[in-house]
Every structure is written in structure tokens, then in C-alpha cells.
Motif scaffolding. Structure first.
Motif, PDB file in Angstrom:
ATOM      1  N   GLN A 191       0.819  -1.269   0.135  1.00 21.72           N
ATOM      2  CA  GLN A 191       0.040  -0.008  -0.031  1.00 21.72           C
ATOM      3  C   GLN A 191       1.059   1.106   0.233  1.00 21.72           C
ATOM      4  OE1 GLN A 191      -3.681  -0.123  -0.340  1.00 21.72           O
ATOM      5  NE2 GLN A 191      -2.994  -2.246  -0.312  1.00 21.72           N
ATOM      6  N   LYS A 192       0.488   2.435  -0.697  1.00 22.07           N
ATOM      7  CA  LYS A 192       1.131   3.789  -0.827  1.00 22.07           C
ATOM      8  C   LYS A 192       1.107   4.071   0.659  1.00 22.07           C
ATOM      9  CE  LYS A 192       0.723   4.362  -5.531  1.00 22.07           C
ATOM     10  NZ  LYS A 192       0.025   5.343  -6.830  1.00 22.07           N
ATOM     11  N   THR A 193       2.142   4.547   1.101  1.00 24.38           N
ATOM     12  CA  THR A 193       2.171   5.418   2.485  1.00 24.38           C
ATOM     13  C   THR A 193       3.241   6.441   2.302  1.00 24.38           C
ATOM     14  OG1 THR A 193       2.707   4.955   4.913  1.00 24.38           O
ATOM     15  CG2 THR A 193       4.413   3.779   3.071  1.00 24.38           C
ATOM     16  N   GLY A 194       2.810   7.410   3.326  1.00 27.95           N
ATOM     17  CA  GLY A 194       3.738   8.831   3.421  1.00 27.95           C
ATOM     18  C   GLY A 194       3.146   9.441   2.318  1.00 27.95           C
ATOM     19  N   VAL A 195       4.207  10.404   1.798  1.00 26.58           N
ATOM     20  CA  VAL A 195       4.182  11.696   0.864  1.00 26.58           C
ATOM     21  C   VAL A 195       4.554  10.863  -0.400  1.00 26.58           C
ATOM     22  CG1 VAL A 195       4.660  13.754  -0.212  1.00 26.58           C
ATOM     23  CG2 VAL A 195       4.156  13.419   2.442  1.00 26.58           C
ATOM     24  N   TRP A 196       3.886  10.788  -1.481  1.00 24.56           N
ATOM     25  CA  TRP A 196       4.051  10.531  -3.032  1.00 24.56           C
ATOM     26  C   TRP A 196       4.227  11.539  -3.761  1.00 24.56           C
ATOM     27  CZ3 TRP A 196       4.456   5.649  -5.643  1.00 24.56           C
ATOM     28  CH2 TRP A 196       4.485   4.524  -4.815  1.00 24.56           C
ATOM     29  N   GLU A 197       5.034  11.645  -4.645  1.00 25.41           N
ATOM     30  CA  GLU A 197       4.875  12.723  -5.724  1.00 25.41           C
ATOM     31  C   GLU A 197       4.784  12.187  -7.250  1.00 25.41           C
ATOM     32  OE1 GLU A 197       8.881  14.705  -5.649  1.00 25.41           O
ATOM     33  OE2 GLU A 197       7.989  16.446  -4.307  1.00 25.41           O
ATOM     34  N   ASP A 225      -0.989   9.156   4.414  1.00 25.33           N
ATOM     35  CA  ASP A 225      -1.031   8.990   5.657  1.00 25.33           C
ATOM     36  C   ASP A 225      -2.344   9.749   6.120  1.00 25.33           C
ATOM     37  OD1 ASP A 225       0.989   7.017   5.573  1.00 25.33           O
ATOM     38  OD2 ASP A 225       2.426   8.023   6.286  1.00 25.33           O
ATOM     39  N   GLN A 226      -2.152  11.007   5.739  1.00 19.94           N
ATOM     40  CA  GLN A 226      -3.151  12.173   6.018  1.00 19.94           C
ATOM     41  C   GLN A 226      -4.254  12.104   5.112  1.00 19.94           C
ATOM     42  OE1 GLN A 226      -2.789  13.934   9.127  1.00 19.94           O
ATOM     43  NE2 GLN A 226      -0.938  12.483   9.345  1.00 19.94           N
ATOM     44  N   HIS A 227      -4.374  11.293   3.941  1.00 19.38           N
ATOM     45  CA  HIS A 227      -5.275  11.677   3.031  1.00 19.38           C
ATOM     46  C   HIS A 227      -5.519  13.114   2.339  1.00 19.38           C
ATOM     47  CE1 HIS A 227      -6.287   7.392   3.708  1.00 19.38           C
ATOM     48  NE2 HIS A 227      -6.233   7.603   5.085  1.00 19.38           N
ATOM     49  N   ARG A 228      -4.247  13.617   2.155  1.00 19.05           N
ATOM     50  CA  ARG A 228      -4.483  15.244   1.973  1.00 19.05           C
ATOM     51  C   ARG A 228      -3.379  15.687   0.680  1.00 19.05           C
ATOM     52  NH1 ARG A 228      -2.972  20.148   5.061  1.00 19.05           N
ATOM     53  NH2 ARG A 228      -0.740  19.241   5.182  1.00 19.05           N
ATOM     54  N   LEU A 229      -3.841  16.236  -0.059  1.00 19.12           N
ATOM     55  CA  LEU A 229      -3.205  16.766  -1.275  1.00 19.12           C
ATOM     56  C   LEU A 229      -2.485  17.977  -0.456  1.00 19.12           C
ATOM     57  CD1 LEU A 229      -3.141  16.913  -4.384  1.00 19.12           C
ATOM     58  CD2 LEU A 229      -4.663  18.681  -4.469  1.00 19.12           C
ATOM     59  N   LEU A 230      -1.067  17.803  -1.004  1.00 21.10           N
ATOM     60  CA  LEU A 230      -0.210  18.831  -0.474  1.00 21.10           C
ATOM     61  C   LEU A 230       0.110  19.869  -1.717  1.00 21.10           C
ATOM     62  CD1 LEU A 230       2.189  16.481   1.329  1.00 21.10           C
ATOM     63  CD2 LEU A 230       0.317  17.791   2.395  1.00 21.10           C
ATOM     64  N   TYR A 231       0.054  19.343  -2.887  1.00 20.76           N
ATOM     65  CA  TYR A 231       0.330  20.302  -3.895  1.00 20.76           C
ATOM     66  C   TYR A 231      -0.295  19.710  -5.136  1.00 20.76           C
ATOM     67  CZ  TYR A 231       3.378  22.347  -7.743  1.00 20.76           C
ATOM     68  OH  TYR A 231       3.584  22.745  -8.838  1.00 20.76           O
ATOM     69  N   PHE A 232      -0.537  20.786  -5.905  1.00 18.40           N
ATOM     70  CA  PHE A 232      -0.812  20.429  -7.439  1.00 18.40           C
ATOM     71  C   PHE A 232      -0.482  21.520  -8.407  1.00 18.40           C
ATOM     72  CE2 PHE A 232      -4.413  22.929  -6.565  1.00 18.40           C
ATOM     73  CZ  PHE A 232      -5.068  23.428  -7.977  1.00 18.40           C
ATOM     74  N   ARG A 233       0.066  21.278  -9.381  1.00 20.97           N
ATOM     75  CA  ARG A 233       0.707  21.903 -10.625  1.00 20.97           C
ATOM     76  C   ARG A 233      -0.668  22.488 -11.304  1.00 20.97           C
ATOM     77  NH1 ARG A 233       5.695  22.605 -13.397  1.00 20.97           N
ATOM     78  NH2 ARG A 233       5.254  23.675 -15.586  1.00 20.97           N
ATOM     79  N   PRO A 234      -0.986  23.766 -11.152  1.00 23.27           N
ATOM     80  CA  PRO A 234      -2.210  24.331 -11.872  1.00 23.27           C
ATOM     81  C   PRO A 234      -2.199  24.079 -13.326  1.00 23.27           C
ATOM     82  CG  PRO A 234      -1.235  25.942 -10.601  1.00 23.27           C
ATOM     83  CD  PRO A 234      -0.176  24.705 -10.575  1.00 23.27           C
ATOM     84  N   GLY A 235      -2.900  23.593 -13.650  1.00 25.52           N
ATOM     85  CA  GLY A 235      -3.024  23.231 -15.446  1.00 25.52           C
ATOM     86  C   GLY A 235      -3.975  24.198 -16.012  1.00 25.52           C
ATOM     87  N   PRO A 236      -4.614  23.959 -17.249  1.00 24.83           N
ATOM     88  CA  PRO A 236      -5.248  25.118 -17.766  1.00 24.83           C
ATOM     89  C   PRO A 236      -6.617  25.254 -17.352  1.00 24.83           C
ATOM     90  CG  PRO A 236      -5.294  23.278 -19.062  1.00 24.83           C
ATOM     91  CD  PRO A 236      -4.299  22.794 -18.074  1.00 24.83           C
TER      92      PRO A 236
END
Length: 174
Positions: free
Chosen positions: A20-26, A45-56
């Protein structure tokens, strides 16, 4: 302490524990010039989006207030965890219907579904059809997408949106 295994591919990097995926993934993508860029950073682990690259800028049919829907540009669009690359991997599992191949049917099918404020999917429907069994196959694939969506946001609050997923059926050229 459980053993963790690093997965580092062209499109993702993070740790696995017991598969299972754990921790922060990029999650990565590539610019037209070939530069590798981070598209998303997600904390499993926190089920949270930390960053996303804005698209159009994307206009979505959005529930702007309870029961009131409007076409707006959310501050954060709905995001498939793992980026469009991972979403494309799931949609590539389409099976080209033999009847459509025999009739040389090609084109784009658009499936719409709702992504609620918790990232759950429902209300699947066909927006654009081409026939030959392709519409049913596109709907089948959309219904099998994993519920790994980060809901759209307006300001600090999650909002429900109607998401349109285009699926292309193209015959291989001889």
C-alpha cells in the motif's frame, strides 16, 4: 518497524508498505520540452493533497450552493490522485468492441459523472456517443475508475462537480 519499499518510476515516487502507498508521494509529468515536473504531491497517511501543478483553467458544472449548480472555474479542479497520467492508464484498459471495429466506427465518447465533496463518484451518463458498442464500453471503464479523487474546491470548501471524461476510440492504421 515495518519494511518499506521505494517505488521510483518515470511518473511517480514514494514508499510502499505491505503493498500500500504510504507517506508522501510525488507524481510527475513532462513539459513539451521534456522537462520533468511535479504534478501532484499527496500524503497517503493524512489523505491530503499537499500540492498540485495548476493546469489550464477548467470550467466545471459545480454545485456552488446547496441545490444550485452553475458553470464556474473552481479554485482547485477535481484531481485524480496520481495525475492525468494515472487516469490515462486506467482508461487505456478499454476493449475496442469487435462490432465497432468491423463497422470502422471511430471517435470520441464522453462520459459524465459527479464527483461529490468526499471524492466519491456517481450519476454516470453518456454525453457524447458514437455507437457500435463503444458507448457501453466507455461507460463500463468509467464505472471501474477507482475512487481516488480529490474533490474540487471553491475557496476553502469542497464542492461537488460534474466531470466529463473523454474516451477516444481509434483504429490502428494498417
Amino acid at each position: 518497524m515495518q519494511a518499506q519499499k521505494l517505488r521510483d518510476t518515470k511518473y511517480e515516487k514514494g514508499f510502499l508498505a505491505k503493498g500500500q502507498k504510504t507517506g508522501v508521494w510525488e507524481y510527475y509529468g513532462y513539459t513539451p520540452s521534456g522537462e520533468k515536473v511535479v504534478l501532484q504531491r499527496y500524503d497517503y497517511d493524512q489523505h491530503r493533497l499537499l500540492y498540485f501543478r495548476p493546469g489550464p483553467d477548467i470550467t466545471c458544472h459545480t454545485e456552488v450552493s446547496p441545490g444550485k449548480w452553475s458553470y464556474v472555474r473552481p479554485d482547485q479542479p477535481p484531481l485524480f490522485i496520481g495525475s492525468e497520467v494515472a487516469l490515462a492508464e486506467y482508461t487505456s484498459r478499454m476493449v475496442y468492441p469487435p462490432a465497432a471495429q468491423a463497422q470502422n466506427i471511430q471517435g470520441k465518447v464522453v462520459v459524465s459523472f459527479m464527483i461529490d465533496t468526499l471524492g466519491h463518484l456517481s450519476n454516470y451518463r453518456l454525453v457524447q456517443r458514437i455507437g457500435g458498442g463503444c458507448d457501453e464500453e466507455a461507460l463500463r471503464v468509467a464505472r471501474t475508475l477507482p475512487e481516488q479523487w480529490v474533490p474540487a474546491r471553491m475557496g476553502r470548501r469542497a464542492v461537488a462537480v460534474e466531470y466529463e471524461l473523454p474516451l477516444n476510440f481509434r483504429l490502428a492504421q494498417p
